[in-house]
Write a protein that holds these residues in place. Structure first.
Motif, PDB file in Angstrom:
ATOM      1  N   LEU A  19      -0.302  49.945  76.883  1.00  0.00           N
ATOM      2  CA  LEU A  19      -0.414  49.554  75.477  1.00  0.00           C
ATOM      3  C   LEU A  19       0.732  50.075  74.633  1.00  0.00           C
ATOM      4  N   GLU A  20       1.070  51.350  74.733  1.00  0.00           N
ATOM      5  CA  GLU A  20       2.123  51.895  73.882  1.00  0.00           C
ATOM      6  C   GLU A  20       3.469  51.250  74.170  1.00  0.00           C
ATOM      7  N   GLN A  21       3.744  50.960  75.441  1.00  0.00           N
ATOM      8  CA  GLN A  21       4.997  50.279  75.778  1.00  0.00           C
ATOM      9  C   GLN A  21       4.980  48.834  75.279  1.00  0.00           C
ATOM     10  N   ALA A  22       3.801  48.206  75.335  1.00  0.00           N
ATOM     11  CA  ALA A  22       3.680  46.836  74.827  1.00  0.00           C
ATOM     12  C   ALA A  22       3.922  46.808  73.318  1.00  0.00           C
ATOM     13  N   ARG A  23       3.391  47.809  72.617  1.00  0.00           N
ATOM     14  CA  ARG A  23       3.616  47.876  71.173  1.00  0.00           C
ATOM     15  C   ARG A  23       5.101  48.003  70.860  1.00  0.00           C
ATOM     16  N   GLU A  24       5.792  48.783  71.647  1.00  0.00           N
ATOM     17  CA  GLU A  24       7.225  48.950  71.441  1.00  0.00           C
ATOM     18  C   GLU A  24       7.977  47.660  71.759  1.00  0.00           C
ATOM     19  N   ALA A  25       7.591  47.006  72.858  1.00  0.00           N
ATOM     20  CA  ALA A  25       8.316  45.814  73.303  1.00  0.00           C
ATOM     21  C   ALA A  25       8.111  44.625  72.375  1.00  0.00           C
ATOM     22  N   PHE A  26       6.916  44.499  71.791  1.00  0.00           N
ATOM     23  CA  PHE A  26       6.586  43.305  71.013  1.00  0.00           C
ATOM     24  C   PHE A  26       6.627  43.530  69.507  1.00  0.00           C
ATOM     25  N   ARG A  27       7.151  44.662  69.075  1.00  0.00           N
ATOM     26  CA  ARG A  27       7.401  44.856  67.645  1.00  0.00           C
ATOM     27  C   ARG A  27       8.698  44.133  67.294  1.00  0.00           C
ATOM     28  N   ILE A  28       8.639  43.240  66.314  1.00  0.00           N
ATOM     29  CA  ILE A  28       9.761  42.311  66.112  1.00  0.00           C
ATOM     30  C   ILE A  28      10.465  42.481  64.762  1.00  0.00           C
ATOM     31  N   ASN A  29      10.267  43.608  64.083  1.00  0.00           N
ATOM     32  CA  ASN A  29      10.854  43.780  62.752  1.00  0.00           C
ATOM     33  C   ASN A  29      12.367  43.620  62.724  1.00  0.00           C
ATOM     34  N   GLU A  30      13.068  44.286  63.641  1.00  0.00           N
ATOM     35  CA  GLU A  30      14.525  44.223  63.609  1.00  0.00           C
ATOM     36  C   GLU A  30      15.020  42.822  63.929  1.00  0.00           C
ATOM     37  N   ARG A  31      14.375  42.159  64.864  1.00  0.00           N
ATOM     38  CA  ARG A  31      14.762  40.779  65.197  1.00  0.00           C
ATOM     39  C   ARG A  31      14.495  39.845  64.017  1.00  0.00           C
ATOM     40  N   ALA A  32      13.364  40.076  63.329  1.00  0.00           N
ATOM     41  CA  ALA A  32      13.032  39.232  62.179  1.00  0.00           C
ATOM     42  C   ALA A  32      14.049  39.418  61.054  1.00  0.00           C
ATOM     43  N   LYS A  33      14.468  40.648  60.818  1.00  0.00           N
ATOM     44  CA  LYS A  33      15.456  40.904  59.770  1.00  0.00           C
ATOM     45  C   LYS A  33      16.795  40.252  60.123  1.00  0.00           C
ATOM     46  N   ALA A  34      17.163  40.316  61.398  1.00  0.00           N
ATOM     47  CA  ALA A  34      18.426  39.718  61.822  1.00  0.00           C
ATOM     48  C   ALA A  34      18.382  38.194  61.744  1.00  0.00           C
ATOM     49  N   ALA A  35      17.187  37.610  61.886  1.00  0.00           N
ATOM     50  CA  ALA A  35      17.045  36.150  61.910  1.00  0.00           C
ATOM     51  C   ALA A  35      16.616  35.562  60.575  1.00  0.00           C
TER      52      ALA A  35
END
Length: 279
Positions: free
Chosen positions: A251-267
């Motif tokens: 779960l903790e690794q999934a939370r890290e992998a699927f958090r998309i804030n930086e990608r959303a800001k870049a896009a």
């Protein structure tokens, strides 16, 4: 402890006053009727209009606001047609309200089609101008419930970029047929609310329960109603335990992998927003 003693007559009087107040609150709540005709905040002013036609569904008023900040935005709406035969995947979007405690959060679903279309369905407490959200008021018939059908660059971008709240975009383990059933069920609910408004309820009729009900139709075993539903920020833990998230990561690794804030800001502002936040 004489100070704390209450005479029988006084006790009865206090109980009577409390009972009258309770009856007054019940009567007040019973007298309220849900309505679609109020002075709504701009982001929730327009209901989607849904029409099914064979394997296609036509949605008017798909929200597509451009947010420069939480308070500076340009309203926009689109008319979209979705081919149900092209629906491929569904994602679970989770956005906790703060970084210190995951409990309070908003959850909604996004759907992807083979023709490149993406659309989000967000169930929300519909607020009037000048009205702030309150957990207590949400239990007292103060808000109507609405389904916002919107572009991902609006509904996801608002939270990940303008509000800078944590946003997790989890792929759901579901067949195209199951994704289609989820999509259709939620849009039918949106269609019902066009003519029969309902009150939002913090505990019984909210963003998470509105997802839970249709997911129960496709999940391998009924999902229990527990604290993960009352505190939606932990609903990803429940989904992970039930095997509903399409990942083998802890779960903790999934939370890290699927958090998309930086990608959303870049896009932000990119027509390819939906593709880029998944890259």
């Amino acid at each position: 402890m004489k100070f704390f003693r209450v005479r029988p007559r006084t006790r009865m009087a206090l109980l009577s006053v409390a009972a009258l107040l309770l009856l007054g609150v019940v009567a007040l709540l019973a007298g309220r009727r849900p309505s679609n005709e109020r002075a709504w905040i701009p982001e929730q002013a327009v209901l989607p209009s849904v029409r099914f036609e064979g394997n296609r569904v036509h949605v008017r008023n798909v929200r597509d606001f451009t947010f420069r900040s939480a308070t500076d935005f340009t309203p926009g709406y689109r008319d979209r047609t979705y081919d149900l035969d092209r629906l491929e995947r569904v994602w679970f979007v989770l956005s906790p309200f703060n970084r210190d405690w995951r409990g309070p959060a908003h959850a909604f679903l996004s759907f992807g089609f083979s023709d490149g279309q993406y659309v989000s369905l967000s169930v929300e407490a519909r607020r009037e101008v000048g009205e702030a959200y309150s957990v207590v008021k949400g239990a007292l018939r103060e808000y109507e419930i609405m389904y916002v059908v919107g572009e991902e660059r609006d509904l996801i971008g608002l939270r990940a970029v303008a509000w800078d709240d944590p946003v997790y975009l989890y792929p759901v383990r579901a067949t195209p047929e199951q994704a289609r059933e989820l999509f259709v069920r939620m849009l039918r609910r949106a269609h019902e609310l066009e003519s029969r408004p309902e009150f939002y309820n913090t505990f019984l009729n909210n963003c998470t329960t509105s997802i839970l009900d249709p997911v129960d139709r496709i999940a391998p075993g009924r999902i229990p109603f527990g604290w993960e539903v009352l505190l939606p920020g932990y609903s990803d833990q429940l989904a992970h335990e039930r095997g509903l998230l399409d990942t083998d990561l802890p779960l903790e690794q999934a939370r890290e992998a699927f958090r998309i804030n930086e990608r959303a800001k870049a896009a932000a502002g990119d027509p390819a927003f939906s593709t880029r936040i998944r890259s």
